[in-house]
Enzyme design. Structure first.
Site, PDB file in Angstrom:
ATOM      1  N   LEU A 294     -19.842 -10.588  21.272  1.00  0.00           N
ATOM      2  CA  LEU A 294     -18.835  -9.714  21.884  1.00  0.00           C
ATOM      3  C   LEU A 294     -17.984 -10.438  22.928  1.00  0.00           C
ATOM      4  CD1 LEU A 294     -20.947  -6.419  22.303  1.00  0.00           C
ATOM      5  CD2 LEU A 294     -19.142  -6.867  20.629  1.00  0.00           C
ATOM      6  N   HIS A 295     -18.285 -11.666  23.231  1.00  0.00           N
ATOM      7  CA  HIS A 295     -17.457 -12.499  24.111  1.00  0.00           C
ATOM      8  C   HIS A 295     -17.181 -11.849  25.461  1.00  0.00           C
ATOM      9  CE1 HIS A 295     -16.417 -13.118  19.786  1.00  0.00           C
ATOM     10  NE2 HIS A 295     -16.941 -14.288  20.110  1.00  0.00           N
ATOM     11  N   CYS A 296     -18.157 -11.092  25.962  1.00  0.00           N
ATOM     12  CA  CYS A 296     -18.012 -10.419  27.280  1.00  0.00           C
ATOM     13  C   CYS A 296     -16.780  -9.528  27.322  1.00  0.00           C
ATOM     14  CB  CYS A 296     -17.934 -11.420  28.432  1.00  0.00           C
ATOM     15  SG  CYS A 296     -19.305 -12.549  28.528  1.00  0.00           S
ATOM     16  N   ALA A 297     -16.322  -9.051  26.169  1.00  0.00           N
ATOM     17  CA  ALA A 297     -15.108  -8.228  26.139  1.00  0.00           C
ATOM     18  C   ALA A 297     -15.336  -7.035  25.212  1.00  0.00           C
ATOM     19  CB  ALA A 297     -13.917  -9.067  25.679  1.00  0.00           C
TER      20      ALA A 297
ATOM     21  N   ASN B  32     -15.398  -8.923  30.915  1.00  0.00           N
ATOM     22  CA  ASN B  32     -16.246  -8.151  31.833  1.00  0.00           C
ATOM     23  C   ASN B  32     -16.039  -8.542  33.300  1.00  0.00           C
ATOM     24  OD1 ASN B  32     -17.557  -6.311  30.207  1.00  0.00           O
ATOM     25  ND2 ASN B  32     -19.179  -7.746  29.604  1.00  0.00           N
TER      26      ASN B  32
END
Ligand SMILES: Cc1ncc(COP(=O)(O)O)c(C=O)c1O
Length: 379
Positions: free
Chosen positions: A336-339, A98
């Protein structure tokens, strides 16, 4: 606690980093200033030393081109917002964190830029030919990650850098997952802007990061303020690194980062990479044996960092991560691991996956503990 969340930040740090932080905090933690007293000069020296190390480590075109930032996000924002102008077209990928995709999407929504987001193939790699085909007369920047923070797949940035240079584009690489585990030579890879955190594989403390600004990138001012010198100038002095570094820097963090980079140089980056990739491969083999877990991304360990993401057929990622933490004292990263884009592509949106990221100090035993826990949970 078995810590397997090094893709978020490395832990523990090398002993030399703790010692450098302690010594610096007790003896030299003054506000750096080029014309100051002895302690101010010592603090300025810590910044200079670290810039020299970074320049050597990444083969930059001058230590002053490394601008210290709060983290990788800060460096990425500084780069993208600093070089893009109204009407520019940017090529990016669905592997991005992100910290790349949100600033770009916000600029796109504001009508300032247009965006092409390329999809990685089924194994998690971007095809350089797709990058070439996406170039338009308005393209100004290619902004992409060096390795996916979800899949761990390393991207062909040498080929993409060559394409960028052939078309006179700027090339921004997000090295959040590779700085300190995969060698990066900004000159041979044609990287104009390299953003990286200090707190992951470079072994520094949180609150550190940097942006390398190559000579082809004309970056606008980021924040304006005091620079520890040139006080008579009415506007921000144009010289690097002070142009982009207004305000008191995190000099304590940078002192620790310097010790972290020295550690990586002494241990040898290839050795650290091999160790982490072997631990990931060990876990993958165990997951195959246990069954009921799906691992994402291709399996060529030479083109991977140690990060591995998987999902369980039986439990949502958040629940599995919670059980590992609460019942087994193992720290992994579910979600979601900022992705979000890559999770959509691999079909794990919105629950996400469980990410395991071994670091330099993890052992085979740590992986075997985790595998036993996963077998027990799955049984
Ligand atoms: C690929 C990638 N880019 C950027 C970032 C942001 O780094 P930072 O937390 O230092 O801002 C991360 C963090 O995990 C990352 O994995």
């Amino acid at each position: 606690m078995i810590y397997l969340d090094n893709a978020a930040t490395s832990f523990p740090k090398p002993e030399s980093v703790y010692q450098a932080l302690d010594r610096f905090a007790r003896t030299e933690l003054a506000n750096p200033g080029r014309a100051g007293h002895k302690m101010a000069l010592a603090a300025e020296r810590a910044l200079d030393d670290c810039r020299h190390l970074l320049n050597q480590f990444f083969h930059g075109e001058g230590p002053e081109r490394f601008v210290f930032t709060l983290n990788c996000t800060d460096a990425l924002n500084m780069a993208m917002k600093g070089v893009l102008a109204e009407g520019d077209h940017v090529i990016t990928t669905d592997l991005e964190h992100n910290s790349v995709s949100r600033p770009l999407r916000a600029m796109e929504l504001a009508g300032r830029i247009s965006l092409t987001r390329l999809k990685a193939d089924a194994g998690g790699t971007i095809d350089p030919d797709a990058v070439r085909k996406a170039i338009t007369p308005r393209t100004r920047l290619i902004a992409q990650t060096h390795a996916s923070n979800v899949l761990g797949t390393v991207q062909p940035i040498a080929d993409i850098g060559t394409i960028a240079r052939e078309h006179d584009l700027l090339f921004l690489v997000d090295a959040a997952q590779t700085a300190g585990v995969i060698p990066i030579d900004v000159q041979t890879l044609h990287i104009d802007l390299l953003a990286f955190p200090g707190h992951k594989s470079l072994m520094g403390p949180t609150g550190t990061g940097a942006l390398y600004v190559g000579p082809r990138a004309k970056v606008g001012a980021w924040r304006e303020g005091g620079t520890g010198g040139d006080s008579s100038s009415e506007t921000q002095p144009r010289e690097f690194p002070h142009f982009l570094e207004g305000g008191t820097p995190n000099v304590l963090g940078v002192a620790g980062l310097g010790a972290g980079i020295r550690y990586v140089m002494e241990e040898e980056i290839e050795k650290i990479h091999r160790h982490e990739a072997e631990l990931a491969e060990r876990l993958w083999r165990r997951l195959d044996e246990i069954g009921g877990y799906e691992v994402f991304g291709h399996r060529d360990m030479a083109r991977r960092v140690g990060t591995l993401s998987f999902r369980s057929e039986a439990l949502p990622a958040a629940e599995l991560g919670g059980i590992l933490d609460q019942a087994f004292d193992i720290a992994v990263r579910p979600g979601l691991h900022c992705a979000p884009y890559i999770h959509r592509s691999i079909g794990t949106f919105p629950d996400g996956a469980v990410r395991v990221s071994p670091g330099a100090f993890n052992t085979k035993d740590d992986i075997d503990h985790l595998a036993r826990a996963l077998a027990e949970i799955g049984a």
